[in-house]
Design a protein around this motif. Structure first.
Motif, short mmCIF file in Angstrom:
data_model
loop_
_atom_site.label_atom_id
_atom_site.label_comp_id
_atom_site.label_asym_id
_atom_site.label_seq_id
_atom_site.Cartn_x
_atom_site.Cartn_y
_atom_site.Cartn_z
N THR A 1 14.41 -4.12 0.04
CA THR A 1 14.59 -2.72 -0.37
C THR A 1 15.64 -2.04 0.49
N THR A 2 16.55 -1.33 -0.16
CA THR A 2 17.50 -0.50 0.59
C THR A 2 17.27 0.96 0.20
N GLY A 3 18.23 1.62 -0.45
CA GLY A 3 18.02 3.01 -0.84
C GLY A 3 19.33 3.71 -1.10
N VAL A 4 19.23 4.87 -1.73
CA VAL A 4 20.40 5.60 -2.23
C VAL A 4 21.35 6.01 -1.11
N SER B 1 0.82 -1.22 0.00
CA SER B 1 0.00 0.00 0.00
C SER B 1 0.85 1.27 0.00
N GLY B 2 2.17 1.13 0.07
CA GLY B 2 3.04 2.30 0.19
C GLY B 2 3.36 2.95 -1.16
N THR B 3 4.10 4.03 -1.10
CA THR B 3 4.46 4.77 -2.31
C THR B 3 5.22 3.87 -3.28
N GLY C 1 0.88 -6.29 4.85
CA GLY C 1 1.27 -5.10 5.62
C GLY C 1 0.52 -5.12 6.93
N ARG C 2 0.76 -4.12 7.74
CA ARG C 2 0.09 -4.11 9.05
C ARG C 2 -1.41 -3.94 8.90
N SER C 3 -1.85 -3.28 7.77
CA SER C 3 -3.30 -3.10 7.58
C SER C 3 -3.78 -3.74 6.27
N ALA C 4 -3.02 -4.69 5.75
CA ALA C 4 -3.44 -5.39 4.52
C ALA C 4 -4.21 -6.66 4.89
N ASP C 5 -4.75 -7.35 3.87
CA ASP C 5 -5.47 -8.60 4.13
C ASP C 5 -4.55 -9.62 4.81
N SER D 1 17.79 -0.71 -4.70
CA SER D 1 18.21 0.51 -4.02
C SER D 1 17.81 1.73 -4.84
N PRO D 2 16.60 2.24 -4.59
CA PRO D 2 16.17 3.42 -5.36
C PRO D 2 16.70 4.72 -4.74
N THR D 3 16.88 5.72 -5.59
CA THR D 3 17.08 7.06 -5.06
C THR D 3 15.73 7.58 -4.57
N ASP E 1 3.75 -7.67 10.50
CA ASP E 1 4.50 -6.56 11.08
C ASP E 1 5.96 -7.00 11.10
N LEU E 2 6.77 -6.32 10.29
CA LEU E 2 8.17 -6.74 10.14
C LEU E 2 8.92 -6.74 11.47
N THR E 3 8.46 -5.99 12.45
CA THR E 3 9.15 -5.96 13.74
C THR E 3 8.78 -7.15 14.62
N1 LIG Z 1 10.00 6.95 -0.73
C1 LIG Z 1 11.24 7.10 -1.18
O1 LIG Z 1 11.65 8.14 -1.74
C2 LIG Z 1 12.21 5.96 -1.03
C3 LIG Z 1 13.44 6.01 -1.72
C4 LIG Z 1 14.34 4.95 -1.57
C5 LIG Z 1 14.02 3.89 -0.75
N2 LIG Z 1 12.83 3.87 -0.09
C6 LIG Z 1 12.52 2.73 0.77
O2 LIG Z 1 11.38 2.07 0.26
C7 LIG Z 1 10.66 1.48 1.34
C8 LIG Z 1 9.22 1.93 1.25
O3 LIG Z 1 9.18 3.35 1.31
P1 LIG Z 1 7.83 4.14 0.99
O4 LIG Z 1 8.21 5.57 0.85
O5 LIG Z 1 7.08 3.45 -0.07
O6 LIG Z 1 7.06 3.97 2.38
P2 LIG Z 1 5.52 4.24 2.67
O7 LIG Z 1 4.84 4.97 1.59
O8 LIG Z 1 5.47 4.80 4.07
O9 LIG Z 1 4.90 2.75 2.71
C9 LIG Z 1 5.34 1.83 3.65
C10 LIG Z 1 4.64 0.51 3.38
O10 LIG Z 1 5.15 -0.47 4.26
C11 LIG Z 1 4.14 -0.95 5.14
N3 LIG Z 1 4.76 -1.05 6.47
C12 LIG Z 1 5.24 -0.05 7.23
N4 LIG Z 1 5.76 -0.53 8.37
C13 LIG Z 1 5.60 -1.88 8.31
C14 LIG Z 1 5.92 -2.95 9.19
N5 LIG Z 1 6.52 -2.74 10.37
N6 LIG Z 1 5.61 -4.20 8.82
C15 LIG Z 1 5.01 -4.45 7.63
N7 LIG Z 1 4.67 -3.48 6.74
C16 LIG Z 1 4.98 -2.21 7.11
C17 LIG Z 1 3.00 0.06 5.07
O11 LIG Z 1 1.74 -0.54 5.21
P3 LIG Z 1 1.03 -0.68 6.66
O12 LIG Z 1 1.02 0.67 7.27
O13 LIG Z 1 -0.30 -1.25 6.34
O14 LIG Z 1 1.88 -1.65 7.43
C18 LIG Z 1 3.14 0.57 3.63
O15 LIG Z 1 2.48 -0.32 2.74
C19 LIG Z 1 11.41 1.87 2.63
O16 LIG Z 1 12.33 0.87 2.95
C20 LIG Z 1 12.15 3.12 2.19
O17 LIG Z 1 13.30 3.38 2.96
C21 LIG Z 1 11.91 4.86 -0.24
#
Ligand SMILES: NC(=O)c1ccc[n+]([C@@H]2O[C@H](COP(=O)([O-])OP(=O)(O)OC[C@H]3O[C@@H](n4cnc5c(N)ncnc54)[C@H](OP(=O)(O)O)[C@@H]3O)[C@@H](O)[C@H]2O)c1
Length: 206
Positions: A117-120, A12-14, A33-37, A160-162, A41-43
């Motif tokens: 997933t990691t990141g820049v 559900s995230g970005t 995910g925490r609120s998916a079907d 590893s996205p920017t 919770d990764l923790t």
């Molecule tokens: N956005 C960027 O610009 C960017 C760039 C490079 C790398 N990244 C990496 O890409 C990943 C995702 O980023 P994002 O921006 O897409 O984040 P986001 O929009 O906040 O989405 C996070 C997603 O992960 C789920 N989630 C959060 N905590 C969780 C947990 N403890 N256990 C299971 N699911 C969990 C959330 O769903 P629920 O709330 O339902 O759990 C949601 O679907 C991260 O590792 C981030 O560091 C992001």
């Protein structure tokens, strides 16, 4: 390639929505995910094991999740993992994804794949990014090392996205001068990992 069953944590995230849009064109996506079907919770290692069981037979497990804290080094003092601001990233993005991979190893079909997933910030450094850099580097180290030990032809890679274009409103102040990429471009790295043949790779998307 036949249609794969893919568990997508963070669907559900970005980033996750773009990964679902890309891989969902050709494969079955099971959102988690925490609120998916499929609740995960990764923790919480027990929830990871339970979610993988609930998902049924899987060809691929993908994480597009993982939280870290952004805080200037000058505001961080020595502390235990339980009390440190670093604990967030260590418990969630690092051990959460490592535990996901370890649990996936035990349930994936032969020849399945794991994508984390990691990141820049692994290579490009910003103020307040020490936790993100530490955790991303650790995840990539795990991926490269685990790749040589995974059984049954199971592969593992990282993407590893920017910074994503869609996230610039919130993340912009941290990433001045970085050229963002659309989440759809970052999703191509997940396609390479899941639909390709390589293992132990880090797909950098800049
Ligand atoms: N956005 C960027 O610009 C960017 C760039 C490079 C790398 N990244 C990496 O890409 C990943 C995702 O980023 P994002 O921006 O897409 O984040 P986001 O929009 O906040 O989405 C996070 C997603 O992960 C789920 N989630 C959060 N905590 C969780 C947990 N403890 N256990 C299971 N699911 C969990 C959330 O769903 P629920 O709330 O339902 O759990 C949601 O679907 C991260 O590792 C981030 O560091 C992001």
């Amino acid at each position: 390639m036949s249609k794969l069953r893919i568990l997508l944590v963070g669907a559900s995230g970005t980033l996750g929505r773009a990964v679902a849009a890309e891989l969902g064109q050709r494969h079955e996506i099971i959102p988690a995910g925490r609120s998916a079907d499929i609740k995960i919770d990764l923790t919480d290692p027990a929830s990871i094991v339970a979610a993988l069981k609930a998902a049924g037979p899987l060809d691929a497990v993908v994480s597009a999740a993982g939280s870290v804290a952004f805080k200037p080094l000058s505001d961080i003092g020595p502390a235990t993992i339980d009390t440190s601001v670093y604990g967030i990233g260590l418990r969630d993005k690092l051990m959460g994804q490592v535990n996901l991979a370890l649990a996936a190893r035990d349930v994936l079909k032969d020849g399945g794949s794991i994508t984390l997933t990691t990141g820049v910030l692994t290579t490009d450094l910003i103020v307040a990014g020490s936790s993100a850099t530490m955790v991303n580097c650790a995840v990539e180290g795990f991926v490269r090392a685990a790749a040589i030990e995974l059984p049954r032809g199971i592969r593992i890679n990282a993407v590893s996205p920017t910074v994503l274009t869609e996230s610039m409103e919130g993340y912009g102040p941290f990433f001045r001068g970085f050229k963002p990429v659309p989440a759809a471009e970052a999703a191509m790295g997940f396609s390479r990992s899941v639909e390709g043949a390589e293992t132990g790779r880090v797909y950098t998307i800049v």
